[in-house]
Scaffold this motif. Structure first.
Motif, mmCIF file in Angstrom:
data_model
loop_
_atom_site.group_PDB
_atom_site.id
_atom_site.type_symbol
_atom_site.label_atom_id
_atom_site.label_comp_id
_atom_site.label_asym_id
_atom_site.label_seq_id
_atom_site.Cartn_x
_atom_site.Cartn_y
_atom_site.Cartn_z
ATOM 1 N N ASN A 43 0.857 -1.053 -0.040
ATOM 2 C CA ASN A 43 0.083 -0.161 -0.069
ATOM 3 C C ASN A 43 1.101 1.132 -0.187
ATOM 4 O O ASN A 43 1.845 1.261 1.004
ATOM 5 C CB ASN A 43 -1.042 -0.054 1.289
ATOM 6 N N PRO A 44 0.753 2.144 -0.871
ATOM 7 C CA PRO A 44 1.719 3.472 -0.866
ATOM 8 C C PRO A 44 1.323 4.255 0.383
ATOM 9 O O PRO A 44 2.376 4.851 0.520
ATOM 10 C CB PRO A 44 1.021 4.034 -2.085
ATOM 11 N N LEU A 45 0.245 4.286 1.049
ATOM 12 C CA LEU A 45 0.227 4.709 2.132
ATOM 13 C C LEU A 45 0.472 4.019 3.496
ATOM 14 O O LEU A 45 0.039 4.323 4.628
ATOM 15 C CB LEU A 45 -1.287 5.413 2.534
ATOM 16 N N GLY A 46 0.891 2.738 3.249
ATOM 17 C CA GLY A 46 1.220 1.655 4.102
ATOM 18 C C GLY A 46 1.961 2.348 5.671
ATOM 19 O O GLY A 46 1.378 2.059 6.709
ATOM 20 N N ASP A 47 3.046 3.010 5.333
ATOM 21 C CA ASP A 47 3.729 3.681 6.473
ATOM 22 C C ASP A 47 2.936 4.577 7.238
ATOM 23 O O ASP A 47 2.883 4.682 8.457
ATOM 24 C CB ASP A 47 5.060 4.363 6.156
ATOM 25 N N ARG A 48 1.761 5.220 6.521
ATOM 26 C CA ARG A 48 1.103 6.187 7.235
ATOM 27 C C ARG A 48 0.198 5.392 7.845
ATOM 28 O O ARG A 48 -0.299 6.191 9.165
ATOM 29 C CB ARG A 48 0.478 7.276 6.259
ATOM 30 N N ALA A 75 -0.452 5.178 12.387
ATOM 31 C CA ALA A 75 -1.722 5.862 13.052
ATOM 32 C C ALA A 75 -1.845 4.743 14.116
ATOM 33 O O ALA A 75 -2.588 5.033 15.062
ATOM 34 C CB ALA A 75 -2.868 5.466 11.952
ATOM 35 N N PHE A 76 -1.177 3.527 14.097
ATOM 36 C CA PHE A 76 -1.348 2.557 15.261
ATOM 37 C C PHE A 76 -0.615 2.908 16.424
ATOM 38 O O PHE A 76 -0.687 2.672 17.571
ATOM 39 C CB PHE A 76 -0.870 1.314 14.727
ATOM 40 N N THR A 107 -17.490 11.079 11.581
ATOM 41 C CA THR A 107 -16.542 12.031 12.092
ATOM 42 C C THR A 107 -15.054 11.563 12.428
ATOM 43 O O THR A 107 -14.036 12.077 12.143
ATOM 44 C CB THR A 107 -17.116 12.901 13.283
ATOM 45 N N ASN A 108 -15.233 10.419 13.011
ATOM 46 C CA ASN A 108 -13.706 9.679 13.609
ATOM 47 C C ASN A 108 -13.152 9.212 12.406
ATOM 48 O O ASN A 108 -11.969 9.208 12.461
ATOM 49 C CB ASN A 108 -14.114 8.682 14.580
ATOM 50 N N LYS A 109 -13.980 8.422 11.390
ATOM 51 C CA LYS A 109 -13.217 7.950 10.173
ATOM 52 C C LYS A 109 -12.590 9.187 9.204
ATOM 53 O O LYS A 109 -11.354 9.091 9.120
ATOM 54 C CB LYS A 109 -14.256 7.275 9.224
ATOM 55 N N LEU A 110 -13.069 10.271 9.311
ATOM 56 C CA LEU A 110 -12.631 11.163 8.544
ATOM 57 C C LEU A 110 -11.607 11.943 9.310
ATOM 58 O O LEU A 110 -10.502 12.411 8.661
ATOM 59 C CB LEU A 110 -13.788 12.484 8.560
ATOM 60 N N LEU A 111 -11.577 11.999 10.701
ATOM 61 C CA LEU A 111 -10.493 12.489 11.502
ATOM 62 C C LEU A 111 -9.072 11.338 11.228
ATOM 63 O O LEU A 111 -8.003 11.896 11.116
ATOM 64 C CB LEU A 111 -10.878 12.449 12.784
ATOM 65 N N PHE A 112 -9.517 10.306 11.167
ATOM 66 C CA PHE A 112 -8.468 9.308 10.953
ATOM 67 C C PHE A 112 -7.730 9.407 9.402
ATOM 68 O O PHE A 112 -6.548 9.451 9.301
ATOM 69 C CB PHE A 112 -9.074 7.845 10.881
ATOM 70 N N ALA A 113 -8.540 9.711 8.712
ATOM 71 C CA ALA A 113 -8.052 9.975 7.398
ATOM 72 C C ALA A 113 -7.527 11.271 7.140
ATOM 73 O O ALA A 113 -6.387 11.431 6.711
ATOM 74 C CB ALA A 113 -9.435 10.007 6.259
#
Length: 195
Positions: free
Chosen positions: A60-65, A69-70, A112-118
């Motif tokens: 995944n190109p965003l794998g590191d990001r 997040a974890f 909202t929390n899904k959007l905050l995560f993104a």
């Protein structure tokens, strides 16, 4: 080995995680089994290296990001509870959750929390806004060398121009929400966990 997961996770821990994340008992025990299989150090925590061994994240190109997040700021290990809290953002919103008690705290898998995560995947310096440079970095991660720097710059400029409502040349969380108001975040940011 299959019973190891349920014996190391106490019933009261499962109940607390159920309340906090909305996952079912069977989902928690299955995810605990996956967690322990990733835990190469067998110390009850996962490192970034443990996550990097997951093929889907590795490609995944965003794998590191996503991996970052974890991990809470400054931490290099995540325990099972933290792992579950992050995964909860990707849990689909069930019909019976949509009209819950309005005084209860918002579930981790709310829109909202899904959007905050993104949003946090883009906000690389964690200053609560997405700058042109941050947007360019993430776009570059996603498209690689398939698009010229000039084209990427044009995409970043257009995106900020469309989203930026207060003229600060960046995207705040509220502006991010506004831009994505017609996007089906529930569908795009949900993983169907088996029951």
């Amino acid at each position: 080995m299959g019973s190891r997961a349920s014996t190391l996770l106490r019933e009261e821990e499962i109940e607390e995680i159920k309340k906090e994340t909305g996952f079912s008992h069977s989902q928690i025990t299955r995810l605990y089994s996956r967690f322990t299989s990733l835990d190469k150090g067998e110390n009850g925590t996962l490192s970034r290296e443990d996550f990097q061994r997951i093929p889907e994240l590795a490609i995944n190109p965003l794998g590191d990001r996503i991996i970052n997040a974890f991990f809470p700021e400054g931490e290099d290990q995540v325990n099972f509870r933290g792992f579950m809290r992050t995964l909860a953002h990707f849990r689909p919103i069930e019909d019976n959750e949509k009209n819950k008690d309005p005084t209860a705290s918002e579930p981790l898998n709310s829109r909202t929390n899904k959007l905050l995560f993104a949003f946090r995947l883009y906000d690389l310096d964690r200053d609560d806004k997405i700058s042109r440079d941050e947007l360019l970095q993430v776009l570059r991660m996603m498209v690689g060398v398939n698009i010229s720097d000039e084209q990427l710059g044009s995409i970043a400029d257009r995106t900020i121009q469309e989203a930026d409502q207060n003229g600060d040349n960046s995207i705040s969380f509220n502006e991010f929400i506004k831009v994505l108001e017609k996007v089906d975040v529930e569908q795009k940011m949900s993983i169907r966990f088996l029951h």
